[in-house]
Design an enzyme around this catalytic site. Sequence first.
Site, PDB file in Angstrom:
ATOM      1  N   HIS A  26      14.046   2.836  -7.943  1.00  0.00           N
ATOM      2  CA  HIS A  26      13.000   3.106  -7.169  1.00  0.00           C
ATOM      3  C   HIS A  26      12.982   3.952  -5.808  1.00  0.00           C
ATOM      4  O   HIS A  26      14.185   4.177  -5.673  1.00  0.00           O
ATOM      5  CB  HIS A  26      12.371   1.689  -6.638  1.00  0.00           C
ATOM      6  CG  HIS A  26      13.693   0.857  -5.863  1.00  0.00           C
ATOM      7  ND1 HIS A  26      13.615   0.978  -4.822  1.00  0.00           N
ATOM      8  CD2 HIS A  26      14.365  -0.133  -6.442  1.00  0.00           C
ATOM      9  CE1 HIS A  26      14.519   0.233  -4.309  1.00  0.00           C
ATOM     10  NE2 HIS A  26      14.960  -0.414  -5.265  1.00  0.00           N
ATOM     11  N   LYS A  51       3.375   4.825  -5.319  1.00  0.00           N
ATOM     12  CA  LYS A  51       4.057   3.874  -4.396  1.00  0.00           C
ATOM     13  C   LYS A  51       5.477   3.412  -4.933  1.00  0.00           C
ATOM     14  O   LYS A  51       5.471   2.904  -6.124  1.00  0.00           O
ATOM     15  CB  LYS A  51       3.231   2.640  -3.881  1.00  0.00           C
ATOM     16  CG  LYS A  51       2.122   2.947  -2.812  1.00  0.00           C
ATOM     17  CD  LYS A  51       1.348   1.893  -2.478  1.00  0.00           C
ATOM     18  CE  LYS A  51       1.844   1.220  -1.647  1.00  0.00           C
ATOM     19  NZ  LYS A  51       1.121   0.342  -0.756  1.00  0.00           N
ATOM     20  N   ASP A 155      21.311  -4.884   0.269  1.00  0.00           N
ATOM     21  CA  ASP A 155      20.276  -4.473  -0.201  1.00  0.00           C
ATOM     22  C   ASP A 155      20.301  -5.570  -1.382  1.00  0.00           C
ATOM     23  O   ASP A 155      20.960  -6.377  -1.319  1.00  0.00           O
ATOM     24  CB  ASP A 155      20.016  -3.248  -0.833  1.00  0.00           C
ATOM     25  CG  ASP A 155      21.192  -2.847  -1.678  1.00  0.00           C
ATOM     26  OD1 ASP A 155      22.039  -3.326  -2.161  1.00  0.00           O
ATOM     27  OD2 ASP A 155      21.120  -1.322  -2.003  1.00  0.00           O
ATOM     28  N   ASN A 301      14.360  -4.939   7.755  1.00  0.00           N
ATOM     29  CA  ASN A 301      13.727  -6.148   8.163  1.00  0.00           C
ATOM     30  C   ASN A 301      13.899  -6.091   9.750  1.00  0.00           C
ATOM     31  O   ASN A 301      14.904  -6.389  10.212  1.00  0.00           O
ATOM     32  CB  ASN A 301      14.669  -7.411   7.626  1.00  0.00           C
ATOM     33  CG  ASN A 301      13.930  -8.767   8.051  1.00  0.00           C
ATOM     34  OD1 ASN A 301      13.654  -8.936   9.167  1.00  0.00           O
ATOM     35  ND2 ASN A 301      13.513  -9.390   7.006  1.00  0.00           N
ATOM     36  N   ARG A 492       6.776  -4.216  16.897  1.00  0.00           N
ATOM     37  CA  ARG A 492       7.631  -3.113  16.398  1.00  0.00           C
ATOM     38  C   ARG A 492       7.485  -1.712  17.054  1.00  0.00           C
ATOM     39  O   ARG A 492       6.680  -1.143  16.844  1.00  0.00           O
ATOM     40  CB  ARG A 492       7.537  -3.174  14.945  1.00  0.00           C
ATOM     41  CG  ARG A 492       8.349  -2.287  14.119  1.00  0.00           C
ATOM     42  CD  ARG A 492       8.470  -2.678  12.643  1.00  0.00           C
ATOM     43  NE  ARG A 492       7.140  -2.831  12.034  1.00  0.00           N
ATOM     44  CZ  ARG A 492       6.242  -1.922  11.622  1.00  0.00           C
ATOM     45  NH1 ARG A 492       6.698  -0.513  11.343  1.00  0.00           N
ATOM     46  NH2 ARG A 492       4.945  -2.170  11.035  1.00  0.00           N
TER      47      ARG A 492
END
Length: 665
Positions: A26, A51, A155, A301, A492
């Site tokens: 991906h 996407k 990951d 994250n 964020r």
Amino acid sequence: MLVLGISGGMNLVYEDHYPVSRGSFHDAAAALVDDGRIVAAIEEERLNRIKHTNKAPAAAIRFCLDSAKVSLNDVDRVAFFGTEGFLNGFLKRHHLHHRQSDFTDARGLIRRIFNEELGFTIADDKMTFVHHHMAHAVSAFALSGFEQSLILTIDGHGDGIAGMLLQAEGPHLSVINTIPTSKSLGWFYDDVIRYLGFEEFEEYKVMGLAPYGDPGRFRDLFKTFYSLMPNGGYALHKERLEALYDVVPPRKKAEAITQLHMDVAAALQESLEEIVLHLLRYFRRKTGQRNLCLAGGVAHNCSLNGKILYSGLFSDVFVQPAAHDAGTAIGAALQVYRENHPAGKARRLEHVYLGTDVGDDALIAATLWPWRRLIEYERVDHIAARAAALLADGAIIGWVQGRSEFGPRALGNRSIVADPRPAQNKDIINAMVKKREGFRPFAPSVLEECAGDYFDLPAGQARLPFMVFVVRVRKDKQALLGAVTHVDGSARVHTVSKATNEPFWNLINEFGKLTGVPVLLNTSFNNNVEPIVDSAQDAVVCFLTTSLHYLVVGNYLVRRREHDYLAYLDMIPSMPLYTRMQQVKGYVSSNQTRTACKISNTYDQRFQIEVSPEVFSVLSSADGKASLGRLLDRHGSGDGKKAQVDEIIRLWTKRVVKLSPPARR
């Protein structure tokens, strides 16, 4: 030395010769490195509009070459984001199960892609394979500016492992530990979020849900799912996850999210943070390193990253802005360059504006002009001041400037922007554009020089340019910044420098002059079914298929023009390369059959959308040349023309069909 780095899958956009899950190969991408400097990089999804695409990065490669005005003959090496042995093993297992064609090894597969899509025969000595996690590691360290660092890649899996710890000393990277897939925190996180009704690529949603929950409610249960061990070790007990069935029966996507789900999300986030900090504390002591580099999908994250930043374990923390697999295209290219130039000095990454350029005023005007039955536009001399006034008056604006960003964050060049003060702006944007869960926060973009006035930044962290850390909003500013302050008082943050993005800095500065608040709400410019817009054309399409008030592209301010369905009859329909149309006949009862007209695609076997027979006939005849009106006259139903146009517009909104204006009118 010119090095092309690539990541991604085995199929071209219109193919499914090699059936693999969306979670394999991906986030395809390409990056071009010239003497250690990234000159172009783009994710394939921005170009093929799928996407998290796992297709081959053919369009991305073409973009990188065209952007640098070079050919494949000029490229010294092509670096792939995985080891040759692992890839060949995967291909053998795949062939054994599917056998759709003759077996092709990794080199043959890459050679096929270059031959068929790029018309180039790539020599074996130009191909290099870089370990997946080494590509992650180098993508972070080589761009950190550090002379020394601890590096953690983390990951789901890559090249048979789930992570790697390295120590960097100048040009030398030494592997000091590897994380087996049995300890994959990416997979652990994914396994749990499925109980909450989420799936792969939706981890960030659960991170946003967690602050609404109480981690203490399920803390003891989650502690049975893992064990912390000496020397920074840990074990995962995923066989025990079935205990979640007793407390949170798996939620269906359509079901409401309850406090129960929020509390599970909070316990999951707390567990992830505890494990990673346990790991880092030990290796920080063992290596004595005061700097940390992070890469790999889990490094997206942002809440975890913020906890690391506030922990004080490290003097400085650099998180690769494209920490997911797209970033390995950069890492693979940089690793090949470093192997050939070991004395090269690491340079701090200043920005990621490495993609498509919307062009100058003339090019933008040429893009907008064919759409003039649906939009009106004007060139504005002081576009930042004009847009800021609209924002201060309550408008929601799509803002497109310069080159697109590499990675998953909109950092002021492909953004939707709004006033950060009214809390209701979150709901307004979700209703107008995003169609997403209401619990998910929006990010603030703030002038770099003013960030400390609004956010509690850790010591020595005045610049947070990549939106990869969650930090605390100052208590006296939380009510003021109602649209960008999360339920736990965090945000964020994205700090904006005039040196790296003057147009966006000017917009925020002008808004600050009007309101006294040099902060804007910033979210990615896309709807809920597509990647972030890349081109000016993408921006117009997204603007027209959402309820944004205005669009700004370069110096042009764009509004919708009042129109009815007749305005669409001149549009040219076509099908995206990834779509497939089929008529399926099946039984609906023991003695009755029905033929359904459906559109599917080449990348998600679950996707099917049923359309009316009339629209199916129209789209089956679409050749990218005939107008919608002409096709409806030939194949549609005269009495239902408006209904058929409305149906096609709905498909356009979902990016199942393309509508383009005629080149000339």
